[in-house]
Design a protein around this motif. Structure first.
Motif, PDB file in Angstrom:
ATOM      1  N   LEU A  41       0.822  -1.201   0.000  1.00 53.46           N
ATOM      2  CA  LEU A  41       0.000   0.000   0.000  1.00 53.46           C
ATOM      3  C   LEU A  41       0.858   1.253   0.000  1.00 53.46           C
ATOM      4  N   ASP A  42       0.277   2.344  -0.450  1.00 53.71           N
ATOM      5  CA  ASP A  42       1.017   3.603  -0.566  1.00 53.71           C
ATOM      6  C   ASP A  42       1.498   4.131   0.783  1.00 53.71           C
ATOM      7  N   ASP A  43       0.820   3.770   1.877  1.00 54.32           N
ATOM      8  CA  ASP A  43       1.208   4.282   3.188  1.00 54.32           C
ATOM      9  C   ASP A  43       2.268   3.420   3.875  1.00 54.32           C
ATOM     10  N   GLU A 117     -11.550   2.311   2.224  1.00 54.71           N
ATOM     11  CA  GLU A 117     -10.516   2.661   1.249  1.00 54.71           C
ATOM     12  C   GLU A 117      -9.635   1.462   0.914  1.00 54.71           C
ATOM     13  N   ASP A 118      -9.346   0.617   1.900  1.00 54.47           N
ATOM     14  CA  ASP A 118      -8.553  -0.580   1.599  1.00 54.47           C
ATOM     15  C   ASP A 118      -9.304  -1.497   0.648  1.00 54.47           C
ATOM     16  N   PHE A 119     -10.612  -1.632   0.865  1.00 49.38           N
ATOM     17  CA  PHE A 119     -11.402  -2.449  -0.051  1.00 49.38           C
ATOM     18  C   PHE A 119     -11.409  -1.828  -1.446  1.00 49.38           C
TER      19      PHE A 119
END
Length: 338
Positions: A41-43, A117-119
């Motif tokens: 993920l971007d984070d 948002e993860d989904f």
């Protein structure tokens, strides 16, 4: 549309607790082979996906994304059962593990009932991987809440062809109150113990952002969510978390054909939590049964053997709405012969 479900419980499992416990604890685990993928993920965190193995399917074969419940994972029997159905119907299937569900994640934040948002990231990932495939999602309990909230947030922009949500906590505050009553406290203790273990494991690997509370004092969901879920995930307190994350207010904004399955005797929540017909959009079909427990819905076959009704009802819904999701040849032949 709000209608009465045709589900009938096994004669030896008419009790809500029997339905819930049998399906989750006593049912043999359906065998399943998967291929694992780690989605960065971007984070700086990650999500773990479990895919059905590739079996020579066409690029346009449909994909069914499964969202598990609180403390769930690939080991959840309902998830394994549905993935087997996806395989039998010529579809690709993938289970999305929420952050920290498969193993401790890298960041202090955790998954929770309102994290959509993860989904959305997973949906975009699947769409990029299979651009010609029709997509569907099936969510259970917490995963169902995430799915309904996501569909309401996206409205007509949702890329899903259809969806199903089972045993959803539409009003998180009301659920947190109901699960503190009577025998339901046993489920509360079991769930909180699982959450406590997950947080302890994570903060043995990474630094906690602030001094952790005494886990032994967190014995109900409001206190647990006040102390951990809310501050770690950007909410003011449990009240703020419940208000902003409950899926109930989002259902009227859903434009994707969506089946919701619910039992009036669900021991995780009170019957008055079930949405009224005026809270549903025209795209939503809510089927309510008297019995079924929480993600139970165990019926009986001709000789009294257990039948896992969800694994019949959900595929039937998908067959009518998900292009390329077709009944196994043996089932089609039986239907044509009969």
């Amino acid at each position: 549309m709000l209608i009465r479900s045709d589900f009938e419980p096994a004669f030896w499992l008419r009790n809500a607790h029997a339905q819930t416990v049998f399906a989750s604890k006593l049912r043999p685990s359906p065998p399943l082979d998967v291929e694992r993928e780690r989605l960065e993920l971007d984070d700086g965190d990650f999500l773990d996906l479990s895919w059905l193995p590739e079996r020579g399917l066409d690029e346009d074969a449909p994909v069914v994304i499964v969202l598990h419940g609180l403390n769930g994972s690939l080991e959840s029997k309902y998830a394994r059962g549905l993935l087997r159905q996806a395989d039998a119907h010529g579809a690709r299937g993938v289970l999305m593990h929420f952050r920290g569900a498969a193993e401790p994640n890298r960041l202090p934040r955790s998954y929770h009932s309102g994290e959509t948002e993860d989904f959305a990231t997973v949906v975009a990932h699947v769409r990029a991987r299979y651009p010609r495939a029709a997509l569907a999602a099936v969510g259970y309990s917490l995963g169902g809440n995430v799915l309904l909230k996501y569909l309401g947030e996206r409205g007509r922009e949702s890329p899903l062809a259809c969806a199903t949500a089972v045993s959803v906590p539409y009003d998180l505050k009301r659920c947190a109150e109901a699960i503190q009553q009577g025998l339901s406290r046993i489920y509360q203790a079991h769930l909180i113990n699982g959450l406590r273990e997950a947080y302890e494991n994570k903060f043995n690997v990474i630094d906690a952002p602030e001094p952790l509370p005494d886990f032994r004092k967190l014995r109900d969901f409001p206190s647990f969510d006040n102390a951990l879920t809310a501050p770690l995930n950007g909410f003011r307190d449990a009240e703020d978390y419940y208000e902003r994350s409950s899926s109930g207010p989002f259902i009227k904004h859903i434009r994707t054909p969506t089946l919701i399955i619910h039992a009036e005797d669900d021991p995780f929540m009170a019957p008055d939590i079930i949405p009224a017909e005026d809270a549903l959009s025209a795209a939503v079909r809510l089927e309510v049964s008297r019995h079924g427990g929480h993600v139970g819905f165990v019926g009986a076959g001709r000789y009294g053997e257990p039948v896992y009704w969800l694994e019949r009802r959900i595929p039937a819904w998908l067959r009518d709405r998900l292009p390329g999701f077709e009944a196994p040849a043996s089932a089609r032949e039986a239907q044509e012969a009969g």
